[in-house]
Design a protein around this motif. Structure first.
Motif, short mmCIF file in Angstrom:
data_model
loop_
_atom_site.label_atom_id
_atom_site.label_comp_id
_atom_site.label_asym_id
_atom_site.label_seq_id
_atom_site.Cartn_x
_atom_site.Cartn_y
_atom_site.Cartn_z
N ILE A 108 39.73 40.57 40.15
CA ILE A 108 39.14 41.82 40.62
C ILE A 108 37.53 41.94 40.29
O ILE A 108 36.84 42.45 41.00
CB ILE A 108 39.96 42.93 40.01
N VAL A 109 37.34 41.61 38.95
CA VAL A 109 36.02 41.72 38.29
C VAL A 109 35.19 40.79 39.18
O VAL A 109 33.89 41.35 39.79
CB VAL A 109 36.00 41.23 37.08
N ILE A 110 35.71 39.50 39.59
CA ILE A 110 34.67 38.76 40.51
C ILE A 110 34.54 39.15 41.71
O ILE A 110 33.18 39.23 42.20
CB ILE A 110 35.51 37.15 40.33
N PHE A 111 35.66 39.71 42.40
CA PHE A 111 35.74 40.36 43.57
C PHE A 111 34.55 41.25 43.68
O PHE A 111 33.37 41.28 44.36
CB PHE A 111 36.62 40.69 44.33
N ILE A 112 34.44 42.44 42.75
CA ILE A 112 33.36 43.64 42.88
C ILE A 112 31.99 42.93 42.45
O ILE A 112 31.24 43.23 42.96
CB ILE A 112 33.82 44.65 41.60
#
Lengths: 468, 218
Positions: free
Chosen positions: B69-73
């Motif tokens: 999720i962090v990488i996506f954002i």
């Protein structure tokens, strides 16, 4: 909850639009026509529909290099042939003073030939086209803003979206560019959409962006309802005829009004947006269902159908503003007589009559028979003029008022048949769902078309539309 | 593990059970995306992006969901910032996307280095392919940003992440995977289900909200 479900069948959603209208009705040829502005321009012009005139076009990078920039006029619009949603359009309003190679945008920003070249390269590379495929750039005449729209529009030109189905205009809205939309008349980009009453071409309710309802032009006290759009019939005609020419079964026609030329067809849409329903506070699906399957032979017939079927929202608006109901010149009324006896009859709405009157037979039916017999039983001298009549009226009032419970007044009425005296009763009357309890004159109306006349004493809460 | 005959047969042909499970789950995830589009009204970036992100999130496992999720954002965020930075340069589309991708690649490298130095082994242990997949969604994002504006692109990105998370929860549910492996034919049910979805003409849930002013009239 029930109302919600009922209304949900009236509103056109994305699924139904695509599956039931766009897919089966807008075949490839029609869609190609809507997506390819130059093709559409040529065909529409051939069919005598007004379109912005073409100044020039650039098809390839090679053509771009040899283009004669000095041939461009003072003001023009630069567009991608297959652009959508108003993207990639560049409009200049005049040359920069003293220069032949620079123009000025509405914002005051300067556009040089180099800027134009970069923009055109982006167009040619397909940055603004539907599928990012290489595109053509073209210059066309810049339309001039109508004075009427000046206070409402921020920079750009407002246009009128008309949804046409089966040769009938079914819904329309006026699209006003705003600061948010950067002068573009596109709702998705933040323009204002104002619903239009199809019958009169007058604006009703308004929405900004995708679903926010507003009443005034943002930052002003300028009401968005009640704008009367000029050339309304002509606009509807262009919209309906563009449908025949394009072969699109379900179409959104965008029409702008040029200060000098009048209505001009800007663009055809094979997939008209759904926010028009919010702007009109009305569902498209129920309207489309009503038009489906009708055989519409001529443009005039289609326009008339659209006006008659879907016009009239303005009436509710007037009712809301004035707090008065709008009624026609003949209306059904319900009379509630003695012992709760109800009779529904057609009544003539007559602003020339002082008071409401009903026919003798109807009065008997309502239970006022004994009063009529009582009134007929006493002698009434014949009179020659109003002065005499007035004196007799006073003496009759003195003598008989209070002698019969239903007798509320005695009046004289002068008509072409001479002067006569009539009794008045009080009776409950329901007109357009409003309950009234007026004094009513009883008269013999057997020879007349309507057994009831509704006069001024019952009409204080109504406005009368003689066309109704 | 209890396999059905057909599953056992496939596994016997040296097809890894993992591969089989993923192939069977793809139609389920795709159907989920089409359900969200047609019935709920959540658009996301089409059907490919949410599906592939779902599997990318799965590949960050175990315990890698938060990194996913962090990488996506951060990919979306860096893509957005880069666009603003490149705005004045007036570049053509593909070169601009290429620069954006480069910036994101370097940023991800930076994130991995920082993660490693902080002993966040989970982050450093992330395999390269899900990471690449995450990076390539930038093109989708930039394309939408160009056509419909940053706001729409951000909404669609959030919707994509939302659908992917729902898909992730579904396909990382052990009982569900076992069920699919035990009854592989049930995946065929997605076809009639999609035919129904493809013929569905009712209002989407989001449209009940969008048209609430019309729907709530007396």
């Amino acid at each position: 909850m029930f109302a919600l479900l009922k209304h949900s069948r009236e509103v056109l959603g994305m699924n139904a639009r695509n599956l039931e209208y766009v897919r089966p009705l807008n075949r490839k040829r029609g869609r190609e026509f809507a997506d390819n502005k130059l093709l559409a321009k040529r065909l529409l012009r051939k069919n005598d529909l007004p379109v912005p005139s073409l100044i020039g076009r650039i098809k390839t990078h090679a053509e771009l290099e040899i283009f004669d920039w000095e041939s461009l006029p003072e003001s023009f619009a630069l567009k991608p042939n297959r652009g959508f949603g108003g993207e990639g359009i560049l409009i200049v309003y005049g040359r920069k003073r003293g220069r032949t190679d620079a123009w000025v945008k509405a914002s005051g920003a300067i556009v040089t030939v180099e800027d134009l070249k970069t923009h055109i390269r982006n167009i040619l590379d397909g940055s603004f086209s539907l599928t990012n495929t290489p595109d053509i750039a073209f210059f066309e005449e810049r339309l001039k803003l109508l004075k009427l729209f000046k206070p409402y529009a921020y920079r750009g030109i407002p246009d009128i979206r008309v949804v046409v189905f089966n040769h009938v205009p079914v819904m329309a809205m006026l699209r006003l560019p705003t600061r948010e939309s950067d002068g573009k008349a596109n709702l998705q980009q933040g323009a204002i959409g104002t619903g239009i009453d199809l019958a009169t071409g007058t604006t009703t309710s308004a929405v900004v962006g995708k679903s926010h309802i507003i009443e005034y032009v943002p930052g002003t006290r300028l009401a968005l309802s009640g704008i009367r759009i000029p050339y309304w019939n002509e606009i509807l005609r262009i919209a309906v005829e563009s449908q025949s020419v394009s072969g699109l079964g379900f179409l959104g026609a965008d029409i702008a009004i040029d200060r000098d030329r009048g209505p001009v067809l800007l663009e055809l849409n094979a997939r008209p947006g759904l926010s028009i329903q919010i702007a009109n506070l009305s569902g498209l699906k129920s309207r489309l269902d009503r038009v489906k399957g009708l055989k519409v032979k001529t443009t005039e017939r289609g326009i008339l159908l659209g006006k008659n079927l879907f016009g009239g929202e303005i009436e509710e608006e007037i009712e809301e503003i004035s707090g008065k109901r709008v009624i026609g010149s003949v209306e059904k009324v319900k009379l509630i007589g003695k012992d709760g006896k109800e009779v529904i009859v057609e009544a003539k709405i007559d602003t020339g009559a002082d008071s409401t009157s009903i026919d003798t037979d109807l009065a008997r039916e309502l239970g006022f028979g004994s009063l009529i017999d009582f009134f007929d039983s006493f002698p009434k001298p014949s009179v020659q003029n109003d002065t005499e009549a007035f004196l007799i009226q006073e003496s009759l009032r003195k003598e008989y008022l209070g002698k019969h419970e239903d007798l509320k007044d005695i009046v004289f009425v002068s008509s072409s048949n001479g002067i006569s005296f009539r009794p008045k009763i009080r009776c409950q009357l329901i007109l357009d769902s409003i309950e009234l309890n007026p004094k009513i004159t009883i008269a013999s109306r057997a020879h007349l078309q309507y057994p009831v006349i509704v006069g001024r004493n019952s009409l204080k809460r109504f406005l009368i539309d003689v066309n109704k | 593990m209890e396999y059905s005959q057909i599953t056992q047969f496939i596994v016997d042909q040296n097809v890894p059970a993992q591969t089989l499970a993923l192939l069977l789950l793809l139609p389920v995830v795709a159907t989920l995306a089409s359900f969200f589009r047609q019935v709920v009204g959540i658009k996301a970036f089409g059907i490919y992006t949410p599906s592939i992100i779902t599997f990318a999130l799965l590949a960050f496992n175990p315990n890698g969901l938060k990194y996913g999720i962090v990488i996506f954002i951060s990919v979306i965020f860096i893509g957005m910032v880069t666009r603003y930075a490149l705005r004045r340069a007036r570049l053509l589309y593909l070169p601009r996307v290429a620069i954006t991708l480069s910036v994101i690649s370097f940023s991800m490298l930076g994130v991995l280095i920082i993660g490693g130095s902080l002993n966040r082994t989970g982050l450093a242990g992330v395999s390269i392919f899900p990471l690449l997949i995450m990076i390539t969604i930038t093109e989708k994002f930039v394309a939408v940003q160009l056509e419909k504006g940053t706001k729409v692109a951000l909404i669609l990105a959030a919707e994509t992440l939302g659908i992917s998370l729902v898909g992730y929860v579904l396909i990382s549910w052990q009982a569900f995977i076992l069920f699919i492996l035990a009854y592989p034919w049930t995946v065929l049910l997605t076809i009639p289900l999609n035919i129904l979805l493809g013929k569905w003409t009712g209002l989407r849930l989001s449209e009940y909200v969008r048209f609430s002013r019309i729907l709530s009239q007396k």
